[in-house]
Design an enzyme around this catalytic site. Structure first.
Site, PDB file in Angstrom:
ATOM      1  N   TRP A 157     -30.662  -1.627   5.855  1.00 36.07           N
ATOM      2  CA  TRP A 157     -31.305  -1.221   7.105  1.00 36.07           C
ATOM      3  C   TRP A 157     -32.556  -2.066   7.382  1.00 36.07           C
ATOM      4  O   TRP A 157     -33.071  -2.052   8.479  1.00 36.07           O
ATOM      5  CB  TRP A 157     -31.704   0.252   7.054  1.00 36.07           C
ATOM      6  CG  TRP A 157     -30.559   1.229   7.077  1.00 36.07           C
ATOM      7  CD1 TRP A 157     -29.216   0.937   7.083  1.00 36.07           C
ATOM      8  CD2 TRP A 157     -30.655   2.659   7.105  1.00 36.07           C
ATOM      9  NE1 TRP A 157     -28.488   2.090   7.116  1.00 36.07           N
ATOM     10  CE2 TRP A 157     -29.335   3.169   7.126  1.00 36.07           C
ATOM     11  CE3 TRP A 157     -31.719   3.561   7.113  1.00 36.07           C
ATOM     12  CZ2 TRP A 157     -29.068   4.542   7.158  1.00 36.07           C
ATOM     13  CZ3 TRP A 157     -31.457   4.933   7.131  1.00 36.07           C
ATOM     14  CH2 TRP A 157     -30.153   5.411   7.152  1.00 36.07           C
ATOM     15  N   LYS A 158     -33.058  -2.738   6.357  1.00 36.97           N
ATOM     16  CA  LYS A 158     -34.314  -3.509   6.473  1.00 36.97           C
ATOM     17  C   LYS A 158     -35.410  -2.582   7.024  1.00 36.97           C
ATOM     18  O   LYS A 158     -35.406  -1.398   6.713  1.00 36.97           O
ATOM     19  CB  LYS A 158     -34.096  -4.746   7.346  1.00 36.97           C
ATOM     20  CG  LYS A 158     -32.898  -5.575   6.857  1.00 36.97           C
ATOM     21  CD  LYS A 158     -32.794  -6.922   7.485  1.00 36.97           C
ATOM     22  CE  LYS A 158     -31.553  -7.632   6.937  1.00 36.97           C
ATOM     23  NZ  LYS A 158     -31.411  -8.995   7.449  1.00 36.97           N
ATOM     24  N   GLU A 215     -35.216 -12.529   2.636  1.00 35.48           N
ATOM     25  CA  GLU A 215     -36.459 -12.216   3.375  1.00 35.48           C
ATOM     26  C   GLU A 215     -37.602 -11.950   2.409  1.00 35.48           C
ATOM     27  O   GLU A 215     -38.757 -12.273   2.689  1.00 35.48           O
ATOM     28  CB  GLU A 215     -36.215 -11.028   4.321  1.00 35.48           C
ATOM     29  CG  GLU A 215     -35.360 -11.454   5.512  1.00 35.48           C
ATOM     30  CD  GLU A 215     -34.443 -10.382   6.077  1.00 35.48           C
ATOM     31  OE1 GLU A 215     -34.659  -9.180   5.816  1.00 35.48           O
ATOM     32  OE2 GLU A 215     -33.475 -10.756   6.782  1.00 35.48           O
ATOM     33  N   GLU A 245     -25.679 -14.627   0.239  1.00 32.26           N
ATOM     34  CA  GLU A 245     -26.051 -14.559   1.652  1.00 32.26           C
ATOM     35  C   GLU A 245     -26.637 -15.894   2.099  1.00 32.26           C
ATOM     36  O   GLU A 245     -27.810 -16.176   1.831  1.00 32.26           O
ATOM     37  CB  GLU A 245     -27.099 -13.467   1.869  1.00 32.26           C
ATOM     38  CG  GLU A 245     -26.642 -12.084   1.479  1.00 32.26           C
ATOM     39  CD  GLU A 245     -27.440 -11.019   2.207  1.00 32.26           C
ATOM     40  OE1 GLU A 245     -26.849 -10.275   2.977  1.00 32.26           O
ATOM     41  OE2 GLU A 245     -28.669 -10.957   2.016  1.00 32.26           O
ATOM     42  N   GLY A 297     -28.590 -12.561  10.362  1.00 36.80           N
ATOM     43  CA  GLY A 297     -29.194 -12.137  11.622  1.00 36.80           C
ATOM     44  C   GLY A 297     -29.044 -13.162  12.740  1.00 36.80           C
ATOM     45  O   GLY A 297     -29.676 -13.046  13.789  1.00 36.80           O
ATOM     46  N   GLY A 330     -26.552  -6.224   7.458  1.00 38.07           N
ATOM     47  CA  GLY A 330     -27.811  -5.862   8.099  1.00 38.07           C
ATOM     48  C   GLY A 330     -27.556  -5.228   9.455  1.00 38.07           C
ATOM     49  O   GLY A 330     -27.209  -4.046   9.549  1.00 38.07           O
ATOM     50  N   GLY A 331     -27.675  -6.034  10.502  1.00 38.57           N
ATOM     51  CA  GLY A 331     -27.587  -5.537  11.884  1.00 38.57           C
ATOM     52  C   GLY A 331     -26.445  -4.560  12.141  1.00 38.57           C
ATOM     53  O   GLY A 331     -26.671  -3.482  12.715  1.00 38.57           O
TER      54      GLY A 331
HETATM   55  P1  PGA Z   1     -27.179  -9.469   8.921  1.00 35.60           P
HETATM   56  O1  PGA Z   1     -28.099  -9.320   7.618  1.00 35.60           O
HETATM   57  O2  PGA Z   1     -25.918  -8.731   8.636  1.00 35.60           O
HETATM   58  O3  PGA Z   1     -27.988  -8.837  10.030  1.00 35.60           O
HETATM   59  O4  PGA Z   1     -26.950 -10.922   9.136  1.00 35.60           O
HETATM   60  C1  PGA Z   1     -27.548  -9.386   6.338  1.00 35.60           C
HETATM   61  C2  PGA Z   1     -28.633  -9.246   5.306  1.00 35.60           C
HETATM   62  O5  PGA Z   1     -29.729  -9.778   5.503  1.00 35.60           O
HETATM   63  O6  PGA Z   1     -28.446  -8.600   4.262  1.00 35.60           O
END
Ligand code: PGA
Length: 253
Positions: free
Chosen positions: A10-11, A99, A169, A175, A236-237
């Site tokens: 979810w970040k 990140e 990744e 993202g 993520g998204g």
């Molecule tokens: P994303 O992110 O699916 O939004 O590209 C993946 C992640 O950073 O784990």
């Protein structure tokens, strides 16, 4: 057979109410979850206990923290330790997300310490690796990722790495809406497994779930997860939208 995993990241998104609603929608959906499949929700620290409680009695769905600190305890204002996570019943933690590496200067050495402290506390790391666009363009992604694995994991024992989780990744796909092709994902994930096999033997390497992350969505999940060395995804998204994430879960092998 190694576990097939759909992990949400979810970040730094959603309020508690939004997170609860999302979790309930996913948990109540028609999920095709057998014991070889696992759903992990990587949620912000303040929501861990609440979301964990919402998943009580839900088979094969667990929560994860998105980070923990490399030190045991002490004067590290604002940090969260592995011991704290285990003390609230958390079993999984994302370690070394790009990140964290990029914005919080987490190095391979520091991640080796984080992985150690996870093992000391019975926490299962979801260890992230992956290259930036310049490295992909230079064609050196294999050796770059190999070095990340070596420097952060190779001090561990074969026993510790049995059933371990790695998330590959590529930073250029996170993202950005730009996904690696399923062939690109398969190619590097085979390499990752081969690197682990060379160090620890085929049996250990075969037991490791290697996830792909980077713009995974309902429309591409099934094809990517269908590759023999892709054991699911770190998402993520698309994990913030219940319908999308449910389709992603049901796209697992
Ligand atoms: P994303 O992110 O699916 O939004 O590209 C993946 C992640 O950073 O784990």
């Amino acid at each position: 057979m190694r576990k097939q995993i759909a992990a949400a990241n979810w970040k730094m998104n959603l309020t508690l109410e939004q997170g609860k609603a999302l979790t309930e929608e996913i948990a109540q959906a028609d999920l095709d979850l057998n014991d070889n499949r696992l759903v992990i929700l990587g949620v912000p620290f303040p929501y861990l206990v609440t979301i964990k409680e919402l998943l009580t009695g839900q088979p094969n769905m667990v929560v994860a923290a998105q980070n923990c600190y490399s030190k045991k305890s002490g004067a590290f204002t604002g940090e969260v330790s592995a011991t704290m996570l285990t003390s609230i019943g958390i079993q999984y933690v994302i370690i070394g997300h790009s990140e964290r590496r990029e914005y919080f200067n987490e190095t391979n050495d520091m991640l080796a310490e984080k992985v150690n402290i996870c093992f000391e506390n019975g926490l299962k790391p979801i260890f992230c690796c992956g290259e930036a666009l310049e490295i992909r363009e230079a064609g050196t992604q294999n050796s770059f990722v190999e070095n990340q694995l070596k420097e952060s994991l190779f001090h561990l024992s074969a026993e510790q790495l049995t059933g371990f989780i790695i998330a590959y990744e590529p930073i250029w796909a996170i993202g950005t809406g730009k996904t690696a092709t399923s062939a690109q994902a398969q190619e590097i994930q085979v390499h990752i497994r081969a690197v682990m096999a060379a160090q620890y033997g085929a049996e250990v390497a075969e037991s490791i779930s290697i996830l792909y992350g980077g713009s995974v969505k309902a429309a591409n999940a099934k094809e990517i997860f269908g590759q023999p060395d892709v054991d699911g995804g770190l998402v993520g998204g698309a994990s913030l939208i219940a319908d999308e994430f449910v389709l992603i879960i049901n796209g697992l092998k």
